[in-house]
Design an enzyme around this catalytic site. Structure first.
Site, PDB file in Angstrom:
ATOM      1  CG  HIS A 315      22.049-133.469  -1.615  1.00 15.11           C
ATOM      2  ND1 HIS A 315      22.967-134.241  -0.919  1.00 15.11           N
ATOM      3  CD2 HIS A 315      22.112-133.888  -2.910  1.00 15.11           C
ATOM      4  CE1 HIS A 315      23.547-135.080  -1.763  1.00 15.11           C
ATOM      5  NE2 HIS A 315      23.051-134.896  -2.973  1.00 15.11           N
ATOM      6  CG  ASP A 372      18.740-134.375  -9.149  1.00 13.53           C
ATOM      7  OD1 ASP A 372      19.358-134.969 -10.043  1.00 13.53           O
ATOM      8  OD2 ASP A 372      18.735-134.755  -7.968  1.00 13.53           O
TER       9      ASP A 372
END
Length: 436
Positions: A315, A372
């Site tokens: 991320h 996700d």
């Protein structure tokens, strides 16, 4: 000083010294509530003629905001100071939305009033309903969503320029209420199914599921744990500091654009596969692993040799486990167990996670599961089609966009206008076409 107010240390002894071409100036320091530190460069260009270069704004604090706090190193996410874990466990999506928009947990009276507004604004104008017939059946739901948000503004001109609090709350309620109706209608249009009217007697989440999955002659029934998982999914996606789509909403809003136009722009930014579409890439990869019978350890080795990409890991902000991924992993497992429908993709995902978290290649690079990685599995368990995943993200993110737009609007912000480093040709003369 209240707990949510940033500290600004402007004493000369607390300034950063900047030296360029022999010229020295002091730049003030700004310190946030959670001890985030920044150098204030707002007068750098006027005082020195220099600007800073930060491609992608990864090290630029473009705003002061009191909405969301992230500590990527420690895996912390808080809305208005409240940990995301507490909100996911105890709050509702509407309560969380009001917390983000107004800064405090709402009273019971405020929640009831806002729910009344949501019920009042949940239906679409019949002219708007007919607009769905103008989209091709294969049209992407995100394209329809963005177009329809702008279309809604045409039918709600009285809330385009909210001048008082009541006008703003009506505009916010319209967007939060109608976006789920638009989302459900876009899917049903693509599937050739009739559009169902919303039911005021149902909760926000159940109403959405009703419009998605019921038939005119038979109402769909949903397990409370499934409804709760959907609410939790939207809570986890409700805001995430100055990401691409949120920055877009603020950028557009800074021009004086209305709430509808600004949020429609946010939908377009979210549509990108590097932002809101990332969980679709995760599901595509998991489906390929299952379909082709690939071995997880073989895939991991290919990723390490840079022959494959592992989607859903790493991320731009988090350098540890994304706290939202922890919650989604738990709820995906719970929902699938409750439905009695085990999903082989969940088992593959867990195997990938276990292999990666026990491999120094991933750990040393801070490649942990992000939001996700498990969100698509949860949505699939609920019955949401894959091309609707990003739309689901947009529904959840709408309260955050509204809160961020409000912060720009209330702060009377100057129009956002980044600078650039020009790298094109130096001055040259025009050459007539016959001489080129």
């Amino acid at each position: 000083m209240s707990g949510g107010e940033p500290r600004e240390l402007m004493k000369p002894s607390d300034a950063a010294e900047f030296v360029v071409e022999g010229e020295k100036i002091d730049l003030p320091l700004v310190v946030g509530t959670e001890n985030e530190r920044a150098v204030d460069i707002r007068k750098l260009r006027s005082d020195t003629g220099w600007i800073t270069y930060d491609e992608g704004y990864r090290n630029t604090g473009s705003v002061k905001s009191s909405i969301t706090f992230i500590n990527g190193e420690e895996g912390i996410l808080r809305y208005r100071g409240i940990p995301i874990e507490q909100l996911a466990e105890k709050s509702t999506f509407i309560e969380t939305a009001l917390l983000l928009i107004y800064g405090e947990l709402p009273t019971e009276e405020h929640v009831l009033h806002f729910r009344e507004l949501l019920n009042q604004h949940e239906s679409l104008h019949e002219g708007t309903r007919k607009s769905f017939q103008g989209f091709p059946p294969h049209g992407h739901p995100m394209a329809i969503l963005s177009a329809m948000i702008n279309t809604l503004a045409c039918y709600n001109e009285e809330v385009l320029a909210p001048e008082v609090d009541e006008d703003f709350e009506n505009a916010a309620a319209r967007l939060i209420s109608k976006i789920r109706t638009v989302a459900a209608y876009s899917m049903r249009t693509a599937m050739g199914k009739p559009l169902l009217y919303p039911r005021p007697s149902l909760s926000y989440c159940r109403n959405f599921l009703h419009m998605m999955f019921s038939d005119p002659e038979l109402d769909a029934e949903f397990d409370p744990d499934v409804v709760r998982a959907l609410s939790m999914f939207w809570i986890l996606h409700a805001d995430h500091e100055q990401n691409c789509s949120t920055s877009t909403v603020r950028m557009v809003g800074s021009s004086g654009a209305n709430l509808f136009a600004s949020c429609a722009a946010g939908v377009c930014a979210l549509w990108g596969p590097l932002h809101g579409g990332a969980n679709v890439a995760v599901m595509d990869q998991l489906e390929r692993i299952h379909r082709e019978g690939l071995k997880v350890d073989d895939l991991i080795e290919k990723v390490k040799r840079k022959e494959e990409k592992l989607f859903g890991f790493g991320h731009g902000v988090y350098k540890s486990y994304d706290p939202r991924a922890v919650i989604l992993r738990e709820h995906a497992t719970k929902v699938l167990d409750k439905l009695g429908a085990p999903d082989p993709l969940l088992e593959i995902a867990k195997q990938l996670e276990e292999h990666a978290l026990n491999d120094d290649y991933f750990v040393s690079r801070n490649l942990y599961p992000n939001v996700d990685f498990y969100s698509g599995i949860l949505l699939r368990a609920i019955g949401i089609p894959k091309d609707m995943f990003t739309v689901m993200f947009a529904i959840g993110r709408m309260p955050g966009w509204i809160a961020q737009w409000k912060e720009v609007h209330d702060g009377k912000s100057r129009i956002y206008r980044p600078r650039q480093i020009y790298t094109g040709p130096a001055k040259r003369d025009y050459v007539p076409v016959a001489e080129r």
